[in-house]
Design a protein around this motif. Structure first.
Motif, short mmCIF file in Angstrom:
data_model
loop_
_atom_site.label_atom_id
_atom_site.label_comp_id
_atom_site.label_asym_id
_atom_site.label_seq_id
_atom_site.Cartn_x
_atom_site.Cartn_y
_atom_site.Cartn_z
N VAL A 1 0.40 36.88 65.16
CA VAL A 1 1.02 37.43 66.37
C VAL A 1 1.44 36.27 67.28
CG1 VAL A 1 -0.14 39.65 66.24
CG2 VAL A 1 -1.26 37.74 67.42
N GLY A 2 1.83 36.58 68.51
CA GLY A 2 2.38 35.58 69.42
C GLY A 2 1.36 34.55 69.88
N ASP A 3 1.85 33.64 70.70
CA ASP A 3 1.03 32.56 71.21
C ASP A 3 -0.06 33.10 72.15
OD1 ASP A 3 0.42 30.36 73.32
OD2 ASP A 3 1.42 29.26 71.73
N SER A 4 -1.30 32.67 71.94
CA SER A 4 -2.41 33.20 72.74
C SER A 4 -2.35 32.77 74.20
CB SER A 4 -3.75 32.76 72.13
OG SER A 4 -3.88 31.34 72.18
N LYS B 1 -3.28 41.36 75.48
CA LYS B 1 -2.33 42.04 76.36
C LYS B 1 -1.12 41.16 76.64
CE LYS B 1 -3.55 44.37 79.92
NZ LYS B 1 -2.87 45.62 79.52
N ARG B 2 -1.33 39.87 76.81
CA ARG B 2 -0.22 38.94 77.05
C ARG B 2 0.74 38.93 75.87
NH1 ARG B 2 -3.01 34.40 77.49
NH2 ARG B 2 -3.43 34.71 79.72
N ILE B 3 0.20 38.93 74.66
CA ILE B 3 1.04 38.92 73.46
C ILE B 3 1.87 40.19 73.36
CG2 ILE B 3 0.90 39.07 70.94
CD1 ILE B 3 -1.53 37.11 71.17
N VAL B 4 1.26 41.32 73.62
CA VAL B 4 1.99 42.59 73.55
C VAL B 4 3.03 42.66 74.66
CG1 VAL B 4 1.78 45.09 73.82
CG2 VAL B 4 0.14 43.83 72.40
N ASP B 5 2.65 42.33 75.88
CA ASP B 5 3.57 42.42 77.02
C ASP B 5 4.76 41.48 76.84
OD1 ASP B 5 1.92 44.27 78.17
OD2 ASP B 5 0.97 42.88 79.57
N MET C 1 0.01 48.70 73.61
CA MET C 1 1.42 48.93 73.30
C MET C 1 1.96 50.12 74.08
SD MET C 1 1.36 48.40 69.15
CE MET C 1 0.51 46.99 68.43
N LYS C 2 1.18 51.18 74.18
CA LYS C 2 1.61 52.35 74.93
C LYS C 2 1.85 52.01 76.39
CE LYS C 2 -1.22 55.79 74.25
NZ LYS C 2 -2.49 56.49 73.91
#
Length: 344
Positions: free
Chosen positions: A176-179, A334-338, A266-267
């Motif tokens: 997934v994205g950068d932590s 949360k940062r990765i999802v947002d 995600m929701k």
């Protein structure tokens, strides 16, 4: 050090390539065209890059005699990262051609160059239907899709050359994205599922708004073994100096988040509160729920299990290099999802 890389313009590969250049390494990179490299790297970075215009499925990845003679004996490591990440059964032939044939050609090129070391970036999900993943070569496992199967066969091809090359296999889980920044590639792994949520939401918006929860069939206690791209890059950076030959490294998460918790993130980011993971039998689903579950069915094997991985080799590798172990907390998730949804 001169390093030959495949996948250097991808999400993980690009991140790693930039760090390798910053550390003084020179790269030979496989790309279909020099323009792809020009788009991925700065002019300063490109001073440390030579492009082999070729393809994973070509003999020796497209390297001709001139290329091999010029670099013979001068490449210290082949770092094979490129792969096709698709789960569809209809793509079986393409998956095997890219992931298995491509790996075999990368191995042959390493031998032709007289390169002593070969790193293969695989996937943690070569364990197939098993519930515990060990840092060993799997045999006789069953698979959920041709992607897992093609990568498992590629691992075996690499393992079979360990008498000729110093081979190490790295198995990241779901990248997934950068932590720290949340930076993500919208075409990568988990983000295919996030895109499906967006598409489904838009379809519903063209209809009447749902009056109740929309059920996603899966395990409420299942987990998603997520690993941020910066952690995977750190493991591979540590491996440059400290990896052991004939060793397999699970690049995984000891405390993976629950699927239900990830769906909540995600929701919230998508303003789509109606979804719920449940063990409800598919026979009880509404037509709308059936439509949604059909859209995401390729992800089902990763939504209904709580797989555990051993990663003692990886932990030792990081300790030897002075790197910290993974700490993927709720704030980072949360940062990765947002960040993904913010870029849409």
């Amino acid at each position: 050090m001169n390093i030959f890389m495949t996948g250097a313009t991808g999400f993980l590969g690009g991140r790693l390539a930039k760090e390798l250049i910053a550390r003084g390494h020179r790269l030979l990179v496989l790309a279909r065209s020099p323009q792809k490299v020009n788009n991925a790297f700065t002019p300063r970075e490109r001073e440390s890059i030579e492009v082999l215009a070729g393809d994973l499925t070509s003999p020796l990845l497209g390297a001709d005699e001139t290329f091999i003679e010029r670099h013979h004996g001068n490449v210290a490591l082949v770092l094979h990262m490129a792969a096709l990440v698709k789960f569809d059964e209809a793509l079986r032939d393409e998956l095997f051609e890219t992931n298995l044939t491509g790996t075999k050609q990368a191995l042959e090129l390493a031998k032709a160059l007289g390169c002593p070391r070969f790193f293969h970036v695989s996937t943690a999900y070569t364990l197939g239907a098993q519930e515990v993943g060990h840092e060993t070569l799997y045999t006789n496992q069953t698979f959920h899709n041709p992607y897992e199967e093609s990568k498992a066969h590629a691992e075996r091809a690499v393992w079979e050359t360990r008498d000729d090359l110093d081979v190490s296999i790295f198995r990241p889980a779901i990248i997934v994205g950068d932590s720290k920044t949340g930076e993500a590639d919208s075409k990568f792994t988990m983000y295919g599922y996030m895109r499906a949520l967006e598409v489904f939401k838009r379809r519903l918006e063209r209809r009447a708004a749902p009056s109740g929860p929309i059920r996603l069939v899966g395990s409420e206690t299942g987990t998603s073994n997520l690993v941020p791209v910066d952690y995977v890059a750190d493991v591979l950076l540590a491996a440059i100096e400290h990896a052991r030959p004939s060793t397999i490294y699970n690049v995984t998460n000891d405390t993976p988040p629950r699927n239900a918790d990830m769906l909540e993130f995600m929701k919230e980011a998508l303003a789509f509160p109606h979804l719920k993971i449940t063990d409800t039998p598919t026979s009880s689903l509404s037509s709308v729920e059936e439509m949604f579950n059909e859209m995401v069915k390729v992800f089902n094997p990763y939504l209904d299990r709580d797989i555990r991985f051993t990663d003692a080799n990886t932990k030792q590798l990081l300790a030897d290099a002075g790197f910290q172990p993974l700490d993927l907390n709720v704030r980072s998730l949360k940062r990765i999802v947002d960040a993904y949804y913010d870029t849409k």
